[in-house]
Design an enzyme around this catalytic site. Structure first.
Site, PDB file in Angstrom:
ATOM      1  N   GLU A   1      37.653  34.629  35.001  1.00 54.33           N
ATOM      2  CA  GLU A   1      38.477  33.243  35.574  1.00 54.33           C
ATOM      3  C   GLU A   1      37.315  33.039  36.649  1.00 54.33           C
ATOM      4  O   GLU A   1      38.375  31.790  37.222  1.00 54.33           O
ATOM      5  CB  GLU A   1      39.626  33.635  35.190  1.00 54.33           C
ATOM      6  CG  GLU A   1      39.669  35.051  36.445  1.00 54.33           C
ATOM      7  CD  GLU A   1      39.570  36.240  36.330  1.00 54.33           C
ATOM      8  OE1 GLU A   1      39.636  37.186  36.948  1.00 54.33           O
ATOM      9  OE2 GLU A   1      38.823  36.266  35.212  1.00 54.33           O
TER      10      GLU A   1
ATOM     11  N   HIS B   1      35.111  39.125  36.229  1.00 56.81           N
ATOM     12  CA  HIS B   1      36.428  38.498  35.727  1.00 56.81           C
ATOM     13  C   HIS B   1      35.700  36.832  35.178  1.00 56.81           C
ATOM     14  O   HIS B   1      35.066  35.654  35.770  1.00 56.81           O
ATOM     15  CB  HIS B   1      36.559  38.157  37.779  1.00 56.81           C
ATOM     16  CG  HIS B   1      37.009  39.164  37.976  1.00 56.81           C
ATOM     17  ND1 HIS B   1      38.409  39.203  38.014  1.00 56.81           N
ATOM     18  CD2 HIS B   1      36.848  40.163  38.341  1.00 56.81           C
ATOM     19  CE1 HIS B   1      38.831  39.926  38.119  1.00 56.81           C
ATOM     20  NE2 HIS B   1      37.852  41.040  38.105  1.00 56.81           N
TER      21      HIS B   1
ATOM     22  N   CYS C   1      38.214  43.397  33.340  1.00 61.32           N
ATOM     23  CA  CYS C   1      38.247  43.732  34.298  1.00 61.32           C
ATOM     24  C   CYS C   1      38.619  45.222  34.053  1.00 61.32           C
ATOM     25  O   CYS C   1      38.450  46.167  32.958  1.00 61.32           O
ATOM     26  CB  CYS C   1      38.135  43.550  35.546  1.00 61.32           C
ATOM     27  SG  CYS C   1      38.003  44.234  36.418  1.00 61.32           S
TER      28      CYS C   1
END
EC number: 4.1.3.27
Length: 276
Positions: free
Chosen positions: A249, A247, A152
């Site tokens: 994650e 992202h 990001c």
């Protein structure tokens, strides 16, 4: 002296667009979770100084011994005060990776080099790359030497460090939104090896690398949205410098753990090249 703690973070942690503080890790039994996270005492320093790639190449860090996992240097995670940092760390821990986490104003790049990192991960964070502490300098000084993965704002740091302009997305704020992302790594092993094409990602950002000023002499786009926004890029010469705008994650990014695994594979490949 660095204080060390063991952590356990929640993969489903919601993200706040205004988050400026990271999650507080809870202590866990070291016998059940051996992953170590080192956190230095806070001391703010003005360390950003734009450095050239040539300088980085002439001041290389010591080589990493790779014949024992205990002799590896850590992967250093630069925490840009983001709530998702420890979800990235959780993935790395689950993949058996040794890493250390430092906030972006807790050590200088020279101190970071002395830790002999085998790789660097620059986390997401609020604000712009100018708010990212040592992240920009780290891209320029360590990026040519060890694999570097920006997430990001970490990708935005890569873009700005090599001459790109960071602007507001023409399509507005993306907060917890899913998008289809297409990629092309030109047949080379990279972050997206083994993924579906396209694949679904979770996005939490309002800024992007501007397409019109994208530094194509230094970087190449490796992934993009259907509306043409840059979702990933890597350095043309140092292909181990790469980042993603989304992202991995996030639970929305269903193949995100594979991306983190691929980064670790890139680290291992770079280490093996040092032995040949």
């Amino acid at each position: 002296m660095a204080a060390s703690t063991l952590y356990k973070s929640c993969l489903l942690q919601p993200k706040s667009g205004s988050t400026t503080r990271r999650l507080n890790p809870s202590l866990v039994n070291p016998l059940t979770n051996p992953t170590r996270v080192s956190v230095l005492g806070k001391s703010r320093r003005d360390v950003f100084a734009k450095a050239s790639i040539e300088m980085a190449e002439s001041n290389s860090i010591p080589s990493v011994v790779v014949n024992s996992s205990k002799q590896h240097g850590p992967i250093i995670v630069i925490d840009n005060y983001d709530s998702f940092t420890y979800n990235l760390c959780q993935y790395m821990g689950e993949l058996g990776c040794h890493f250390e986490v430092y906030r972006n104003d807790e050590l200088t790049v020279e101190e970071l080099k002395k830790k002999n990192p085998r790789g660097v991960l620059i986390s997401p964070g609020p604000g712009t790359p100018q708010d990212s502490g040592i992240s920009l300098q780290t891209v320029l000084e360590l990026g040519p030497l060890v694999p570097l993965f920006g997430v990001c704002m970490g990708l935005q740091c890569i873009g700005e460090a090599f001459g790109g302009k960071i602007v507001r997305s023409p399509f507005g704020v993306m907060h917890g939104k899913s998008s289809m992302v297409h990629y092309d790594e030109k047949g080379e092993e990279g972050l997206f090896s083994g993924l579906s094409n396209p694949f679904i990602v979770g996005r939490y950002h309002s800024l992007v690398i501007e397409k019109d000023t994208f530094p194509s002499d230094e970087l190449e786009v490796t992934a993009w949205t259907e509306d043409g926004l840059v979702m990933a890029a890597r350095h043309r010469k140092y292909k181990h410098i790469q980042g993603v705008q989304f992202h991995p994650e996030s639970i929305i990014t269903t193949e995100g753990k594979t991306i983190v695994r691929n980064f670790i594979k890139i680290v291992e490949k770079k280490e093996s090249e040092k032995l040949t």
